[in-house]
Design a protein around this motif. Structure first.
Motif, PDB file in Angstrom:
ATOM      1  N   LYS A 155       1.799   5.810  -3.011  1.00 14.00           N
ATOM      2  CA  LYS A 155       2.908   6.771  -3.076  1.00 14.00           C
ATOM      3  C   LYS A 155       3.026   7.577  -1.784  1.00 14.00           C
ATOM      4  O   LYS A 155       3.202   8.790  -1.780  1.00 14.00           O
ATOM      5  N   GLN A 156       2.922   6.835  -0.674  1.00 13.42           N
ATOM      6  CA  GLN A 156       3.105   7.482   0.632  1.00 13.42           C
ATOM      7  C   GLN A 156       4.382   6.933   1.271  1.00 13.42           C
ATOM      8  O   GLN A 156       4.879   5.880   0.879  1.00 13.42           O
ATOM      9  N   VAL A 157       4.901   7.686   2.233  1.00 13.11           N
ATOM     10  CA  VAL A 157       6.057   7.184   2.981  1.00 13.11           C
ATOM     11  C   VAL A 157       5.691   7.159   4.459  1.00 13.11           C
ATOM     12  O   VAL A 157       5.897   8.139   5.173  1.00 13.11           O
ATOM     13  N   PRO A 158       5.095   6.058   4.925  1.00 10.04           N
ATOM     14  CA  PRO A 158       4.700   6.007   6.339  1.00 10.04           C
ATOM     15  C   PRO A 158       5.926   6.084   7.250  1.00 10.04           C
ATOM     16  O   PRO A 158       6.988   5.568   6.917  1.00 10.04           O
ATOM     17  N   ASP A 159       5.748   6.775   8.396  1.00 12.62           N
ATOM     18  CA  ASP A 159       6.858   6.874   9.342  1.00 12.62           C
ATOM     19  C   ASP A 159       6.987   5.617  10.182  1.00 12.62           C
ATOM     20  O   ASP A 159       8.028   5.329  10.735  1.00 12.62           O
ATOM     21  N   GLU A 170       0.828  -1.214   0.000  1.00 16.39           N
ATOM     22  CA  GLU A 170       0.000   0.000   0.000  1.00 16.39           C
ATOM     23  C   GLU A 170       0.862   1.265   0.000  1.00 16.39           C
ATOM     24  O   GLU A 170       0.543   2.236  -0.680  1.00 16.39           O
ATOM     25  N   ALA A 171       1.959   1.237   0.746  1.00 20.62           N
ATOM     26  CA  ALA A 171       2.827   2.416   0.795  1.00 20.62           C
ATOM     27  C   ALA A 171       3.311   2.764  -0.607  1.00 20.62           C
ATOM     28  O   ALA A 171       3.330   3.936  -0.992  1.00 20.62           O
ATOM     29  N   PHE A 172       3.655   1.741  -1.373  1.00 18.24           N
ATOM     30  CA  PHE A 172       4.130   2.000  -2.726  1.00 18.24           C
ATOM     31  C   PHE A 172       2.995   2.403  -3.653  1.00 18.24           C
ATOM     32  O   PHE A 172       3.129   3.349  -4.425  1.00 18.24           O
TER      33      PHE A 172
END
Lengths: 245, 453
Positions: A24-28, A19-21
């Motif tokens: 296009k998010q960069v979860p902390d 899902e992060a990819f």
């Protein structure tokens, strides 16, 4: 702070990575829903585990990074470290950039943490191949309890299935209430509670007393070194050792 | 189970007599379990528990019998010692081994024996046990037995076909010591079987290369043990002996056991405490021989016959060979890295791996497990020392001993001397004043860097 929450399964972590990819998010952080403490400054996204997505990530690790990387991730998951999800995500990001050479970057913090989590887990598995103590209970089953730091019953089972192949045995992780069960042919891991463990056999008492005697006799008094003993055989394992009862 | 109390008493006596044998190693063999059998061996070995003295217990370590015909002064089982005497039957041993094994108490059996009646008779008894285990119980766990010095070669050969490891204890480092303390044992009777075992091992591995199913012969090799501190021998003699044993007999391990007084024979030292530190230093040096590519003559020589009690053998060597340093971490080959104090086998391997993808700095190698406290004096990263350092022997020695986490500069007025035992204080008296008591000037540092001290 952007935090992804997964359901506590390995597939859950891999879905979160997917899902992060795709978003296009960069979860902390990628955290398990178990034992989660939310704070108001973070935004949370719950990720629904989806095996089609986790399979794609799984295959991509195997194909585009290495089999070792897959093993590293899975072992990190078994370590039950609260940071495991986040660590796996960061490690994989590096891995897809660098390929199979990712594990050479030992001085990179992410790779270093991945390696040390793996080392700790493998060391515990190795230790337990020696520290597991079976006792024979009515019905001829050999039963043992452990409460390891990492979730390792499934990694211990193959060792004992080869070695003690002609006796049924149970390795019961009382901390997680699961057990590896072996019936002289195959082994499985399943949920398990300690309520219905039969009593030990008569023979059992004899051998355990003989073993305790042997253990006591073998120490050389003039070399006594309890500190060294505790270092090599940490206290947390003593509860399950026949010779320490 | 026959007579339980009797078995208990036997175990007490025969484990007690066996406990001075150091080896409890279960490594070097990779026997697989077979259908219908029990047991397997792991090449790395597995420790099952640790006794109160911190030694690993992985094998059921017992004597077959303690009724000895010999009278070796250092040995607890000598005929003249007033001791309860007893013996296991082969069935009792096999039963104990299997039942301990099924409970995962042990990795296998380590069977030794006092010399009963004759060496041949004793060897035959041992063979009966291992045959029972391997053939009747189909036991594939680890078995280590003693080859009894003086036993017939055919018996040793037969025993070797069943077991994983065989050992003959050399006991004392010199034949003088042997003559004095074990008058009935001859050097030849010890080295004979060793030579025989090692030639059989070579022959077998030769055959293995040609025929896939050729029979095994002690796949985990042979080992031996010698006692440290029962005679007047120097560390140099002991280390040279070990080196010879590794080279000549392809020995897997030489074990050292600090002499524990078990007798008041007039020829023996009446030490109150076993010389554990000395044993430790010899073990460290033994590791250097086996894994670090050191030679015995590098570590000790005629002018330097015993190990330093305060520094480990590698540090001690490095300090006497400062001209070989510093070593550049990013360039030096593996075996050169291994020579640096504070870099071990594992950290050297990691360095070699990690520097394939990037140049390493001090912070990096610290993560890889290098002990900078010691290594800092001997290495550069990207051509630079970690700090401005004085590379003189005394300075390094003082700082390593002090175990200081501070930068190794000695500030004026700040005295690190208090960390040191009195003997070092005395040593410092002889040093040039600035070395011990004040920080070196920039000029001194520059001079020492270029070796112009």
């Amino acid at each position: 702070m952007l935090t992804y929450i997964y359901d506590g399964s390995f597939e859950g972590i891999l879905t979160a990575v997917f899902e992060a990819f795709s978003r296009k998010q960069v979860p902390d952080a990628i955290l398990s829903e178990h034992g989660l403490q939310q704070d108001i400054t973070s935004s949370y996204i719950f990720i629904d585990t989806d095996c089609a997505k986790s399979d794609r990530v799984y295959n991509s690790i195997w194909r585009n990074i290495s089999e070792d990387a897959l093993k590293n991730c899975y072992h990190a998951f078994l370590s039950e470290d609260p940071q495991a999800g986040t660590l796996i995500y960061r490690y994989l990001k590096l891995g897809w950039r660098m390929g199979s050479r990712v594990d050479l970057h030992l001085s990179d913090n992410t790779v270093f943490n991945m390696m040390s989590i793996n080392r700790k887990l493998e060391f515990e598995v190795h230790r337990l191949t020696g520290f597991v103590r079976f006792r024979q209970v009515e019905g001829g089953i050999f039963y043992s309890t452990i409460s390891p730091d990492n979730n390792v019953v499934e990694l211990l089972a193959p060792h004992f299935a080869e070695r003690l192949s002609d006796q049924p045995w149970i390795i019961h992780d009382i901390k997680r209430e699961i057990a590896a069960l072996y019936n002289t042919k195959t082994w499985i891991v399943s949920e398990f509670s300690a309520d219905d463990i039969p009593l030990s056999t008569e023979d059992e008492k004899l051998y355990s007393v003989l073993w305790k005697q042997f253990f006591k006799t073998l120490s050389i008094p003039s070399r006594e070194n309890p500190k060294l003993q505790r270092q090599l055989l940490p206290r947390r394992y003593w509860d399950h050792l026949t010779e320490k009862w | 189970m026959g007579d339980y109390m009797e078995l208990m008493d036997k175990l007490k006596v025969l484990a007690d007599s066996a406990k001075y044998d150091v080896s409890c190693v279960s490594s070097g063999s990779s026997r697989k379990n077979k259908p219908g059998g029990i047991g397997s061996s792991m090449p790395a070995g597995i420790c099952h528990t640790f006794s109160g003295d911190g030694r690993c217990i992985s094998l059921l370590k017992i004597l077959m019998s303690n009724c000895c015909i010999y009278d070796c002064a250092y040995c607890v089982n000598r005929i003249s010692n007033d001791l309860p005497r007893t013996a296991f039957t082969p069935d009792e041993i096999a039963d104990l081994t299997i039942n301990f094994y099924r409970r995962n108490y042990i990795e296998g059996l380590f069977l030794s024996s006092a010399v009963v009646k004759s060496p041949d008779h004793t060897m035959e008894l041992i063979i009966r046990v291992v045959r029972r285990l391997r053939e009747d119980y189909r036991f594939n766990g680890y078995i280590h037995i003693k080859a009894i010095p003086g036993a017939d070669a055919a018996l040793i050969e037969e025993a070797g076909s069943y077991v994983d490891r065989m050992s003959v204890n050399i006991e004392l480092p010199t034949s003088d010591g042997l003559r004095l303390l074990a008058p009935q044992k001859k050097k030849e009777a010890i080295l004979g079987p060793m030579g025989f075992i090692s030639s059989k091992i070579n022959e077998t591995s030769d055959n293995k290369r040609r025929f896939r199913n050729s029979p095994e012969f002690v796949p985990a090799g042979q080992s031996t043990q010698l006692i440290v501190g029962a005679t007047e021998d120097h560390d140099l003699g002991i280390l040279k002996l070990s080196e010879g044993l590794y080279k000549r007999f392809g020995m897997r391990r030489v074990f050292y056991s600090a002499y524990v007084p078990v007798s008041n024979h007039p020829a023996l030292p009446q030490a109150v405490k076993p010389p554990l530190l000395r044993e430790h230093r010899i073990y460290q040096a033994d590791w250097l021989l086996r894994f670090y590519g050191f030679k015995a003559e590098e570590l000790l020589d005629e002018s330097h016959k015993d190990f330093d009690t305060q520094l480990d053998p590698k540090c001690d060597w490095a300090l006497r060979n400062l001209e070989q340093f510093p070593i550049e971490v990013n360039k030096a080959d593996y075996f050169l890295l291994l020579r640096v104090p504070g870099i071990g086998v594992r950290s050297a391997q990691r360095i070699v791996k990690a520097r394939m993808v990037q140049k390493l700095d001090f912070a990096d190698i610290k993560k890889l497990g290098v002990v900078l406290k010691r290594a800092r004096f001997f290495i550069t990263c990207k051509g630079k020392y970690i700090d401005k350092l004085d590379a003189s022997e005394d300075f390094i020695r003082i700082n390593i001993l002090a175990g200081s986490k501070q930068p190794p500069m000695v500030e004026p007025g700040y005295t690190q001397l208090s960390f040191l035992p009195p003997s070092n204080q005395a040593m410092l008296q002889g040093l040039r004043p600035w070395m011990a008591l004040s920080a070196p000037t920039g000029e001194d540092v520059a001079a020492s860097m270029t070796g112009e001290l």
